[in-house]
Design a protein around this motif. Structure first.
Motif, PDB file in Angstrom:
ATOM      1  N   THR A  51      17.023  23.585 -19.549  1.00 37.18           N
ATOM      2  CA  THR A  51      16.909  22.136 -19.394  1.00 37.18           C
ATOM      3  C   THR A  51      18.215  21.413 -19.675  1.00 37.18           C
ATOM      4  O   THR A  51      18.630  20.530 -18.919  1.00 37.18           O
ATOM      5  CB  THR A  51      15.804  21.580 -20.320  1.00 37.18           C
ATOM      6  N   GLU A  76      13.311  25.469 -11.360  1.00 42.09           N
ATOM      7  CA  GLU A  76      12.206  24.640 -11.844  1.00 42.09           C
ATOM      8  C   GLU A  76      12.452  23.193 -11.437  1.00 42.09           C
ATOM      9  O   GLU A  76      13.591  22.730 -11.440  1.00 42.09           O
ATOM     10  CB  GLU A  76      12.096  24.731 -13.366  1.00 42.09           C
ATOM     11  N   THR A 132       9.316  26.600 -24.234  1.00 37.44           N
ATOM     12  CA  THR A 132      10.630  25.998 -24.431  1.00 37.44           C
ATOM     13  C   THR A 132      10.689  25.097 -25.653  1.00 37.44           C
ATOM     14  O   THR A 132      11.683  24.449 -25.884  1.00 37.44           O
ATOM     15  CB  THR A 132      11.059  25.194 -23.193  1.00 37.44           C
ATOM     16  N   ASP A 182       5.252  26.461 -21.769  1.00 39.71           N
ATOM     17  CA  ASP A 182       6.174  27.393 -21.124  1.00 39.71           C
ATOM     18  C   ASP A 182       7.155  28.000 -22.124  1.00 39.71           C
ATOM     19  O   ASP A 182       8.099  28.660 -21.733  1.00 39.71           O
ATOM     20  CB  ASP A 182       6.927  26.714 -19.977  1.00 39.71           C
ATOM     21  N   THR A 212      15.266  31.691 -21.063  1.00 39.70           N
ATOM     22  CA  THR A 212      14.741  30.482 -21.695  1.00 39.70           C
ATOM     23  C   THR A 212      15.021  29.283 -20.802  1.00 39.70           C
ATOM     24  O   THR A 212      15.815  29.365 -19.864  1.00 39.70           O
ATOM     25  CB  THR A 212      15.391  30.250 -23.080  1.00 39.70           C
ATOM     26  N   SER A 213      14.369  28.190 -21.102  1.00 38.14           N
ATOM     27  CA  SER A 213      14.527  27.004 -20.269  1.00 38.14           C
ATOM     28  C   SER A 213      15.968  26.504 -20.285  1.00 38.14           C
ATOM     29  O   SER A 213      16.535  26.272 -21.348  1.00 38.14           O
ATOM     30  CB  SER A 213      13.607  25.887 -20.753  1.00 38.14           C
ATOM     31  N   LYS A 234       6.120  27.004 -15.796  1.00 41.24           N
ATOM     32  CA  LYS A 234       7.252  27.324 -14.918  1.00 41.24           C
ATOM     33  C   LYS A 234       8.242  28.272 -15.592  1.00 41.24           C
ATOM     34  O   LYS A 234       8.681  29.254 -14.987  1.00 41.24           O
ATOM     35  CB  LYS A 234       7.956  26.022 -14.491  1.00 41.24           C
ATOM     36  N   THR A 235       8.595  27.990 -16.838  1.00 35.00           N
ATOM     37  CA  THR A 235       9.546  28.863 -17.533  1.00 35.00           C
ATOM     38  C   THR A 235       8.924  30.224 -17.830  1.00 35.00           C
ATOM     39  O   THR A 235       9.604  31.250 -17.759  1.00 35.00           O
ATOM     40  CB  THR A 235      10.050  28.201 -18.828  1.00 35.00           C
ATOM     41  N   ASP A 256      17.129  24.487 -13.979  1.00 33.68           N
ATOM     42  CA  ASP A 256      16.154  23.441 -14.283  1.00 33.68           C
ATOM     43  C   ASP A 256      16.692  22.145 -13.683  1.00 33.68           C
ATOM     44  O   ASP A 256      17.667  21.576 -14.168  1.00 33.68           O
ATOM     45  CB  ASP A 256      15.973  23.293 -15.793  1.00 33.68           C
ATOM     46  N   HIS A 307      18.853  30.948 -13.007  1.00 30.16           N
ATOM     47  CA  HIS A 307      17.690  30.157 -13.433  1.00 30.16           C
ATOM     48  C   HIS A 307      18.149  28.716 -13.626  1.00 30.16           C
ATOM     49  O   HIS A 307      19.012  28.438 -14.453  1.00 30.16           O
ATOM     50  CB  HIS A 307      17.141  30.740 -14.735  1.00 30.16           C
TER      51      HIS A 307
END
Length: 199
Positions: free
Chosen positions: A61, A106, A145, A143, A58-59, A40-41, A79, A77
């Motif tokens: 999260t 995501e 991360t 991905d 970048t993720s 996903k990332t 998460d 973007h």
């Protein structure tokens, strides 16, 4: 209309993201689903490359959302993995940024669908294969991360060794338009994917 794309390597996932970026307009919502390490990332990175945003994608999260500017369109973007309800999504006020940006979420299925009647869902999955790991992806998540904790989504077991780093797996992407607007816009995607050697 559902298009399935085979992605033998992480680089192919980025290329798919770049191809999708060419179709994106201000106000678009893209929802990425799939298990941990499905890419996903990496797909979001490809979208960022295609939009030519500045800085690495970048993720997000731990920060939940990042805004990347400097390209053809801003990229928001998100998460949503740590979000447990639509109310928590509402607290992010994503609809305020939606009109002039591309929003990629995501883990967003069932949480952000209400933000736009028409949106694009990309369902990523993994299947056994013989692809070598992408050197750009550090051990942990395919991905890119980094390391994962002891448990995956919903408290499940972490990805087993040999899989989280992409070794021996091929990704599949199902591209699902939601709403009539996306059906029309994706009409030329198969030809584009063919030119990019993504079938």
């Amino acid at each position: 209309m559902l298009t399935t794309v085979r992605l033998p390597a992480a680089a192919d996932t980025r290329v798919l993201g770049q191809a999708l970026a060419g179709l994106l307009r201000a106000g678009d919502l893209v929802v990425l689903t799939g298990p941990l390490g499905a890419g996903k990332t990496v797909l979001a990175q490809g979208i960022g490359l295609g939009l030519r945003v500045t800085g690495p994608v970048t993720s997000p999260t731990f920060v939940i959302a990042r805004v990347h500017r400097g390209g053809r369109l801003p990229l928001v973007h998100v998460d949503a993995y740590r979000l447990g309800s639509v109310a928590e999504v509402d607290d992010l006020d994503l609809d305020a940024a939606l009109d002039d940006s591309v929003t990629v979420v995501e883990w967003g299925a069932g949480l952000v669908d209400q933000l736009a009647d028409d949106h694009l869902e990309v369902r990523l999955s993994r299947e056994p294969g013989d692809d070598p790991p992408d050197p750009a992806d550090p051990p942990g998540q395919a991905d890119g991360t980094g390391p994962v904790g002891p448990a995956g989504p919903a408290g499940g077991a972490a990805d087993p060794p040999g899989h989280a780093d992409g070794t021996g797996e091929i990704r599949l992407a199902e591209i699902v338009p939601v709403g009539d607007g996306w059906v029309a816009r994706l009409a030329g995607l198969p030809e584009l994917l063919h030119r990019l050697d993504l079938q």
